[in-house]
Write a protein that holds these residues in place. Sequence first.
Motif, PDB file in Angstrom:
ATOM      1  N   ARG A   1      11.593   5.047  -8.854  1.00 46.76           N
ATOM      2  CA  ARG A   1      11.076   3.651  -9.639  1.00 46.76           C
ATOM      3  C   ARG A   1      10.475   2.591  -8.757  1.00 46.76           C
ATOM      4  O   ARG A   1      11.012   2.845  -7.414  1.00 46.76           O
ATOM      5  CB  ARG A   1      12.273   3.108 -10.431  1.00 46.76           C
ATOM      6  N   LEU A   2       9.655   1.858  -9.096  1.00 49.75           N
ATOM      7  CA  LEU A   2       9.193   0.753  -8.464  1.00 49.75           C
ATOM      8  C   LEU A   2       9.664  -0.316  -9.114  1.00 49.75           C
ATOM      9  O   LEU A   2       9.609  -0.842 -10.290  1.00 49.75           O
ATOM     10  CB  LEU A   2       7.626   0.726  -8.428  1.00 49.75           C
TER      11      LEU A   2
ATOM     12  N   SER B   1      15.162   4.373   0.083  1.00 43.21           N
ATOM     13  CA  SER B   1      14.803   2.931  -0.531  1.00 43.21           C
ATOM     14  C   SER B   1      13.928   2.382   0.607  1.00 43.21           C
ATOM     15  O   SER B   1      14.254   2.357   1.775  1.00 43.21           O
ATOM     16  CB  SER B   1      16.093   2.341  -0.795  1.00 43.21           C
ATOM     17  N   VAL B   2      12.711   1.855   0.087  1.00 42.83           N
ATOM     18  CA  VAL B   2      12.062   1.175   1.026  1.00 42.83           C
ATOM     19  C   VAL B   2      11.246  -0.138   0.328  1.00 42.83           C
ATOM     20  O   VAL B   2      11.050   0.025  -0.885  1.00 42.83           O
ATOM     21  CB  VAL B   2      10.679   1.988   1.641  1.00 42.83           C
TER      22      VAL B   2
ATOM     23  N   ALA C   1       0.824  -1.077  -0.012  1.00 42.88           N
ATOM     24  CA  ALA C   1       0.065  -0.138  -0.014  1.00 42.88           C
ATOM     25  C   ALA C   1       0.893   1.336   0.190  1.00 42.88           C
ATOM     26  O   ALA C   1       0.551   2.224  -0.747  1.00 42.88           O
ATOM     27  CB  ALA C   1      -0.910  -0.133   1.063  1.00 42.88           C
ATOM     28  N   MET C   2       1.925   1.143   0.574  1.00 41.49           N
ATOM     29  CA  MET C   2       2.997   2.378   0.767  1.00 41.49           C
ATOM     30  C   MET C   2       3.466   2.531  -0.555  1.00 41.49           C
ATOM     31  O   MET C   2       3.578   3.605  -1.090  1.00 41.49           O
ATOM     32  CB  MET C   2       4.085   2.140   2.016  1.00 41.49           C
ATOM     33  N   LEU C   3       3.932   1.512  -1.055  1.00 42.61           N
ATOM     34  CA  LEU C   3       4.632   1.629  -2.416  1.00 42.61           C
ATOM     35  C   LEU C   3       3.704   2.234  -3.636  1.00 42.61           C
ATOM     36  O   LEU C   3       4.011   3.102  -4.309  1.00 42.61           O
ATOM     37  CB  LEU C   3       5.209   0.374  -2.999  1.00 42.61           C
ATOM     38  N   LEU C   4       2.257   1.638  -3.442  1.00 40.89           N
ATOM     39  CA  LEU C   4       1.486   2.267  -4.371  1.00 40.89           C
ATOM     40  C   LEU C   4       1.136   3.453  -4.375  1.00 40.89           C
ATOM     41  O   LEU C   4       0.616   4.479  -5.177  1.00 40.89           O
ATOM     42  CB  LEU C   4       0.308   1.054  -4.536  1.00 40.89           C
TER      43      LEU C   4
ATOM     44  N   ALA D   1      10.813   0.440  -3.767  1.00 42.33           N
ATOM     45  CA  ALA D   1      10.494   1.727  -4.241  1.00 42.33           C
ATOM     46  C   ALA D   1      11.791   2.358  -3.981  1.00 42.33           C
ATOM     47  O   ALA D   1      12.453   2.615  -2.851  1.00 42.33           O
ATOM     48  CB  ALA D   1       9.498   2.163  -3.576  1.00 42.33           C
ATOM     49  N   VAL D   2      11.962   3.334  -5.067  1.00 40.95           N
ATOM     50  CA  VAL D   2      13.476   4.288  -4.668  1.00 40.95           C
ATOM     51  C   VAL D   2      12.790   5.628  -5.215  1.00 40.95           C
ATOM     52  O   VAL D   2      12.321   5.811  -6.022  1.00 40.95           O
ATOM     53  CB  VAL D   2      14.451   3.692  -5.967  1.00 40.95           C
TER      54      VAL D   2
END
Length: 231
Positions: free
Chosen positions: A33-34, A76-77, A20-23, A62-63
């Motif tokens: 980028r993903l 970065s996560v 959810a965080m990345l989206l 995710a960057v």
Amino acid sequence: MTGRHRLRAPARGIAVTVLAMLLGAAAAGAQGRLVVYGLRMDPSGQDAREFSRASWGGGINAVLPAPVLGNLFAASVGIDGAVMLSEKTVFQDAVTGFRVEQQTHQDYARFYVGPEFGPHGHGLLAPHAGVDLAVILYGIGTDVVVPDDFNRENEIRQNLRDENRVSMGYDANLGLALNIMDKVAVDGGVRFLKSFNVPQQLGAGSVTIQPGYFMYYLGVGVSFEVFKQRP
């Protein structure tokens, strides 16, 4: 309960939260980028080799660059994990030859976040390095087995435990991304992973280990700019 241990609700909860965080970052139009990647983990050092073998898994990352710092710094996560192959430790009495095996099964998942250094602007080659702090979830299953060398079906097996344990860790990483038209990237590299205070048990006693792993990964990334494009 015996046999292979599987990660349950805690791991699924972490995965859903990170996804959810990345989206959400993509929907907000963040730069960067993903990346979705596959990985191989090799145990490093005695603490890891005694309880696990080389394993395979995957992850998502995710960057998020910081333009105010000249695109040389990014956050970065991500989350990744692996199903570790079964490993056994043999204990044998020197006088009688009586042998007991501890068989360990592990599932490994981690949520990590940290800085990434390197060029994050335009250009084909984008080398990068970084360090991450991680929350690690181990699904640990331990059996004690008295084997029968003539008939495996006659072995004596006792399951000591099947449980999830949370620990802390870190990684140091090096990688290289190949940017294709600033939209798609092929990203690969190596990470050294370290975990702390992971319990392993035999009989009534337990020991604490600090396992390390080398992770080799290769993935495909999509620029967040692609998510902002409209037909």
